[in-house]
Write a protein that holds these residues in place. Structure first.
Motif, PDB file in Angstrom:
ATOM      1  N   PRO A   2      50.809  38.959  35.981  1.00 24.11           N
ATOM      2  CA  PRO A   2      51.479  39.020  34.684  1.00 24.11           C
ATOM      3  C   PRO A   2      50.916  38.055  33.643  1.00 24.11           C
ATOM      4  CG  PRO A   2      52.919  38.033  36.336  1.00 24.11           C
ATOM      5  CD  PRO A   2      51.743  38.617  37.064  1.00 24.11           C
ATOM      6  N   ALA A   3      50.529  36.849  34.056  1.00 25.03           N
ATOM      7  CA  ALA A   3      50.003  35.885  33.086  1.00 25.03           C
ATOM      8  C   ALA A   3      48.636  36.329  32.577  1.00 25.03           C
ATOM      9  CB  ALA A   3      49.920  34.494  33.698  1.00 25.03           C
ATOM     10  N   SER A   4      47.813  36.888  33.474  1.00 26.04           N
ATOM     11  CA  SER A   4      46.509  37.418  33.065  1.00 26.04           C
ATOM     12  C   SER A   4      46.696  38.580  32.106  1.00 26.04           C
ATOM     13  CB  SER A   4      45.717  37.900  34.281  1.00 26.04           C
ATOM     14  OG  SER A   4      45.320  36.810  35.059  1.00 26.04           O
ATOM     15  N   LYS A  62      34.109  30.635  39.827  1.00 25.67           N
ATOM     16  CA  LYS A  62      33.673  31.903  39.273  1.00 25.67           C
ATOM     17  C   LYS A  62      32.223  32.188  39.662  1.00 25.67           C
ATOM     18  CE  LYS A  62      33.173  34.012  34.780  1.00 25.67           C
ATOM     19  NZ  LYS A  62      33.275  33.731  33.353  1.00 25.67           N
ATOM     20  N   THR A  73      51.467  38.772  44.080  1.00 24.43           N
ATOM     21  CA  THR A  73      50.220  38.630  43.316  1.00 24.43           C
ATOM     22  C   THR A  73      50.316  37.396  42.411  1.00 24.43           C
ATOM     23  OG1 THR A  73      50.106  41.034  43.178  1.00 24.43           O
ATOM     24  CG2 THR A  73      48.645  39.804  41.720  1.00 24.43           C
ATOM     25  N   PRO A  74      49.296  36.522  42.430  1.00 17.98           N
ATOM     26  CA  PRO A  74      49.332  35.319  41.580  1.00 17.98           C
ATOM     27  C   PRO A  74      49.491  35.696  40.107  1.00 17.98           C
ATOM     28  CG  PRO A  74      47.405  35.288  43.024  1.00 17.98           C
ATOM     29  CD  PRO A  74      48.052  36.623  43.199  1.00 17.98           C
ATOM     30  N   ILE A  75      50.108  34.810  39.319  1.00 18.08           N
ATOM     31  CA  ILE A  75      50.325  35.132  37.902  1.00 18.08           C
ATOM     32  C   ILE A  75      48.982  35.255  37.179  1.00 18.08           C
ATOM     33  CG2 ILE A  75      52.642  34.128  37.859  1.00 18.08           C
ATOM     34  CD1 ILE A  75      51.487  31.802  36.213  1.00 18.08           C
ATOM     35  N   TYR A  76      47.996  34.464  37.594  1.00 11.67           N
ATOM     36  CA  TYR A  76      46.649  34.630  37.064  1.00 11.67           C
ATOM     37  C   TYR A  76      45.793  35.267  38.135  1.00 11.67           C
ATOM     38  CZ  TYR A  76      47.659  32.021  32.871  1.00 11.67           C
ATOM     39  OH  TYR A  76      48.178  31.645  31.669  1.00 11.67           O
ATOM     40  N   SER A  77      45.330  36.494  37.875  1.00  9.85           N
ATOM     41  CA  SER A  77      44.563  37.197  38.893  1.00  9.85           C
ATOM     42  C   SER A  77      43.075  37.128  38.620  1.00  9.85           C
ATOM     43  CB  SER A  77      45.027  38.652  38.957  1.00  9.85           C
ATOM     44  OG  SER A  77      45.003  39.223  37.663  1.00  9.85           O
ATOM     45  N   ASP A  78      42.674  36.625  37.459  1.00  9.43           N
ATOM     46  CA  ASP A  78      41.236  36.521  37.191  1.00  9.43           C
ATOM     47  C   ASP A  78      40.885  35.152  36.598  1.00  9.43           C
ATOM     48  OD1 ASP A  78      42.493  37.028  34.800  1.00  9.43           O
ATOM     49  OD2 ASP A  78      40.783  38.084  33.945  1.00  9.43           O
ATOM     50  N   ASP A 130      41.384  30.285  30.216  1.00  4.19           N
ATOM     51  CA  ASP A 130      42.107  30.312  28.937  1.00  4.19           C
ATOM     52  C   ASP A 130      43.384  29.479  29.004  1.00  4.19           C
ATOM     53  OD1 ASP A 130      40.223  31.940  27.907  1.00  4.19           O
ATOM     54  OD2 ASP A 130      41.479  33.720  27.700  1.00  4.19           O
ATOM     55  N   GLU A 137      38.785  34.291  34.177  1.00  2.00           N
ATOM     56  CA  GLU A 137      38.687  34.160  32.709  1.00  2.00           C
ATOM     57  C   GLU A 137      40.020  33.739  32.115  1.00  2.00           C
ATOM     58  OE1 GLU A 137      37.450  36.727  34.334  1.00  2.00           O
ATOM     59  OE2 GLU A 137      35.307  36.402  34.005  1.00  2.00           O
ATOM     60  N   SER A 138      41.105  34.413  32.530  1.00  2.00           N
ATOM     61  CA  SER A 138      42.369  34.068  31.880  1.00  2.00           C
ATOM     62  C   SER A 138      42.939  32.763  32.417  1.00  2.00           C
ATOM     63  CB  SER A 138      43.384  35.214  31.947  1.00  2.00           C
ATOM     64  OG  SER A 138      43.467  35.752  33.214  1.00  2.00           O
TER      65      SER A 138
END
Lengths: 105, 181
Positions: A43-45, B177, B96-101, B107, B103-104
């Motif tokens: 969700p954050a992404s 990365k 699923t983690p809140i940040y899956s990639d 950010d 790049e973000s």
């Protein structure tokens, strides 16, 4: 803010989902269903990428009558960028497929 | 028996992962995060629960709030508490983690770095001005500058370390990365 010259897989999936008007979590579930759970966007992404795409004018707000579920859709610029990236990805796949075929002979 | 507890944090810029892990251990022992408290977290006694925690930094406009929290809820993350631009969420293990990639998540660190760097730069500027007065002025002004310098130095050092902490995490993310073939 880094510009989106080459779309990452997450950005590509999200833009692909927004070829038609969708709200955030419809995007999430479409990606999950299509890839059978092999690719998921957190969700954050998703939120970060949506904000970035709006700022870069690649998507726009389509309908914000429900503030919990804002609907977004690709802009013309967004369609162009997505098409360019599809071509880039096609070249990659083409190269690999042809190589594999030749390798088998 | 007291049913409230305080858990200290040495600063999220250094110990985000550690703090979130510790909160999850506390929850497994029945101590649940309820709110942010000064330089730490307020916990309350409840049933033991297997939970994982994540934090996000984001300035939310009033009309963005609902959409933001709704997305997390759909992703399986329950909003626990917020303080200023920090928001903590909890979820069942394996969500699923809140940040899956990468790049973000970079950010995210860049958003954290902004106010941290601003604070560190201001502190550093004040310290430098006071040093000039301390060195080149005389009499009362010099005396005041000397005292001020000590205080601002004490603030500047941890502020700059915090800045450094954020960049260290960013660098770690970038390395992650490049390893990701």
């Amino acid at each position: 803010m880094k510009s989106l010259e080459q779309l990452t897989d997450s950005v590509f999936y999200i833009m692909a989902a927004l070829t038609e008007p969708r709200h955030g979590y419809a995007v999430m579930s479409l990606i999950e269903e299509t890839t059978k759970g092999a690719f998921v966007v957190g969700p954050a992404s998703l939120y970060t990428i949506i904000k970035k795409l709006v700022a870069e004018q690649l998507i726009q707000l389509h309908d914000d009558s429900d503030s919990r579920r804002k609907v977004y859709v690709l802009t013309n610029k967004g369609r162009e960028i997505l098409l360019e990236d599809i071509e880039r990805r096609k070249t990659m796949i083409h190269l690999a497929e042809q190589g594999l075929q030749r390798g088998q002979k | 028996m007291r049913n409230k507890r305080y858990m200290a944090s040495i600063g999220l810029a250094f110990s985000e992962v550690h703090d979130m892990k510790k909160l999850s251990e506390k929850a497994a022992n029945g101590w649940h995060l309820k709110r942010f408290r000064f330089a730490g977290y307020g916990l309350e006694k409840g049933e033991p629960e297997e939970t994982i925690f994540s934090i996000d930094y984001r300035k939310l406009r009033k009309d963005d709030e609902e959409e933001y929290f709704e997305l997390f809820a759909y992703g399986g993350w329950t909003h626990v508490c917020s303080s200023a631009d920090m928001h903590i969420f909890k979820a069942a293990p394996e969500t699923t983690p809140i940040y899956s990639d990468t790049e973000s998540s970079i950010d995210k660190l860049a958003r954290l770095a902004k106010p941290v760097n601003l604070a560190a730069s201001i502190a550093l500027a004040i310290t430098m001005v006071l040093w000039v007065f301390m060195t080149f002025a005389s009499g009362t002004i010099q005396h005041i500058a000397e005292q001020g310098f000590t205080y601002s130095f004490i603030i500047t050092v941890p502020a700059m370390m915090t800045s450094g902490g954020v960049y260290y995490h960013m660098w770690k993310n970038l390395r992650l990365k490049s390893k990701h073939i």
